[in-house]
Design a protein around this motif. Structure first.
Motif, mmCIF file in Angstrom:
data_model
loop_
_atom_site.group_PDB
_atom_site.id
_atom_site.type_symbol
_atom_site.label_atom_id
_atom_site.label_comp_id
_atom_site.label_asym_id
_atom_site.label_seq_id
_atom_site.Cartn_x
_atom_site.Cartn_y
_atom_site.Cartn_z
ATOM 1 N N CYS A 141 0.859 -1.184 0.000
ATOM 2 C CA CYS A 141 0.000 0.000 0.000
ATOM 3 C C CYS A 141 0.898 1.239 0.000
ATOM 4 C CB CYS A 141 -0.891 -0.018 1.241
ATOM 5 S SG CYS A 141 -1.799 1.530 1.462
ATOM 6 N N CYS A 144 0.102 3.510 3.476
ATOM 7 C CA CYS A 144 0.556 3.116 4.818
ATOM 8 C C CYS A 144 1.752 2.161 4.786
ATOM 9 C CB CYS A 144 -0.594 2.478 5.603
ATOM 10 S SG CYS A 144 -1.009 0.832 5.007
ATOM 11 N N CYS A 192 -6.800 -2.156 1.061
ATOM 12 C CA CYS A 192 -5.786 -2.299 2.107
ATOM 13 C C CYS A 192 -6.520 -2.443 3.443
ATOM 14 C CB CYS A 192 -4.868 -1.073 2.126
ATOM 15 S SG CYS A 192 -3.797 -1.043 3.581
ATOM 16 N N CYS A 195 -5.701 0.462 5.993
ATOM 17 C CA CYS A 195 -6.362 1.740 5.696
ATOM 18 C C CYS A 195 -7.882 1.565 5.619
ATOM 19 C CB CYS A 195 -5.888 2.304 4.359
ATOM 20 S SG CYS A 195 -4.126 2.590 4.261
ATOM 21 N N GLN A 199 -6.593 1.465 -2.152
ATOM 22 C CA GLN A 199 -5.460 2.388 -2.230
ATOM 23 C C GLN A 199 -4.616 2.134 -3.471
ATOM 24 O OE1 GLN A 199 -5.326 4.859 -0.397
ATOM 25 N NE2 GLN A 199 -5.515 4.444 1.801
HETATM 26 ZN ZN ZN Z 1 -2.744 1.017 3.536
#
Ligand code: ZN
Length: 303
Positions: A141, A144, A192, A195, A199
């Motif tokens: 991702c 993050c 993700c 998150c 993403q």
């Molecule tokens: Zn993420």
């Protein structure tokens, strides 16, 4: 296409016919006719013959099959062992193996690569491990940096040839492209879990275990949206004698060629013998030595 690790190895499928071949059977009959023997199968099973010859001509695989004919009733080892014994003496028959593989319509064209994998799946792990590699597909991702790994084994690496109809396709570049990092965004964004939303994601693939024999498949059949049907890409291909992968080197020793189109065609195999160091062309029941070397000096690719 099959490449053997030098330290590492490699193999390939669905290559175009190689042009520089010279048939030498008439000139040197005594030598050639006795080096290797052909295969006789039911119907039109040239795809199976080509794959079986590659397996027979793979030193490590032939040795393993002879050493450890598995007793498991599903394993194909005993049948391969018998076939290899026969092939060392004379023309051999593949009917039992075709039956074991469940080939009922022997006149239907099938895919050699698919049967290569089928045979390896039925073979004992001790014998098949030389062809087995592992890939790790990683997704990261971008927001993050959470990474997901997905590991899986492979027998064959399929190389997409894209739209290279007009230009020469390079196996070396194709292999690089296979491992190239990609960023997916827009509609293709990936969910993700950290998150908790889709993403932008980096995707890349690494070979976490290099096989002793690396088998590459050129995906010459592609769907043409204009014609609404599958077409075969007829472009020329550069195949290197040696493939370099990180700190590992693979030498080409076998090519399985497909002639024709999706509905009909013919398979042959060109294989370098580990016993004589010569290249041979295996065409069902006919085996001929390839007189002219496939490769020139240095590492000039064969086209
Ligand atoms: Zn993420």
């Amino acid at each position: 296409m099959l490449f053997v690790k030098k330290e590492c190895v490699f193999v390939s499928f669905l290559l175009p016919p190689l042009r520089s071949k010279v048939k030498v059977c008439e000139q040197e009959p005594s030598r050639l006719l006795h080096d290797y023997h052909g295969l006789n199968g039911p119907g039109l099973t040239c795809y199976l013959n080509s794959v079986l010859q590659v397996l027979f001509m793979t030193e490590d695989f032939r040795g393993s099959i002879k050493r450890c004919c598995s007793k498991a009733p599903t394993a194909i080892d005993a049948l391969l062992g018998k076939l290899f014994d026969d092939l060392e003496r004379s023309l051999a028959w593949t009917h039992c193996i075709a039956k074991k593989l469940g080939i009922t319509d022997v006149y239907e064209q099938r895919d050699a690569a698919e049967y290569f994998e089928k045979i390896l799946c039925l073979t004992s792990p001790e014998a098949s491990k030389i062809f087995k590699g592992e890939l790790n597909h990683k997704t990261t991702c971008v927001t993050c940096e959470k990474r997901n790994d997905s590991r899986g084994f492979f027998w064959i690496l399929p190389l997409a040839m894209g739209n290279s109809c007009r230009q020469t396709y390079s196996v070396t570049r194709g292999l690089k492209a296979f491992f190239k990092k990609e960023k997916v965004s827009g509609e293709n964004r990936i969910y993700c879990s950290q998150c908790d939303e889709k993403q932008v994601t980096d995707i890349d693939c690494e070979m976490t275990q290099k096989p002793g024999i690396l088998t590459l498949l050129l995906k010459r059949f592609t769907f043409d949206y204009k014609c609404q049907s599958y077409v075969k890409l007829q472009c020329e291909v550069d195949v290197p004698q040696t493939l370099h992968m990180e700190n590992c080197k693979y030498d080409l020793y076998a090519l399985v060629n497909h002639f024709g189109d999706l509905t009909g065609g013919h398979y042959t195999a060109e294989i370098k013998s580990f016993e004589t160091g010569e290249w041979y062309c295996f065409n069902d029941d006919i085996v001929e030595r390839v007189k002219q070397p496939l490769f020139g000096s240095g590492n000039t690719p064969v086209r």
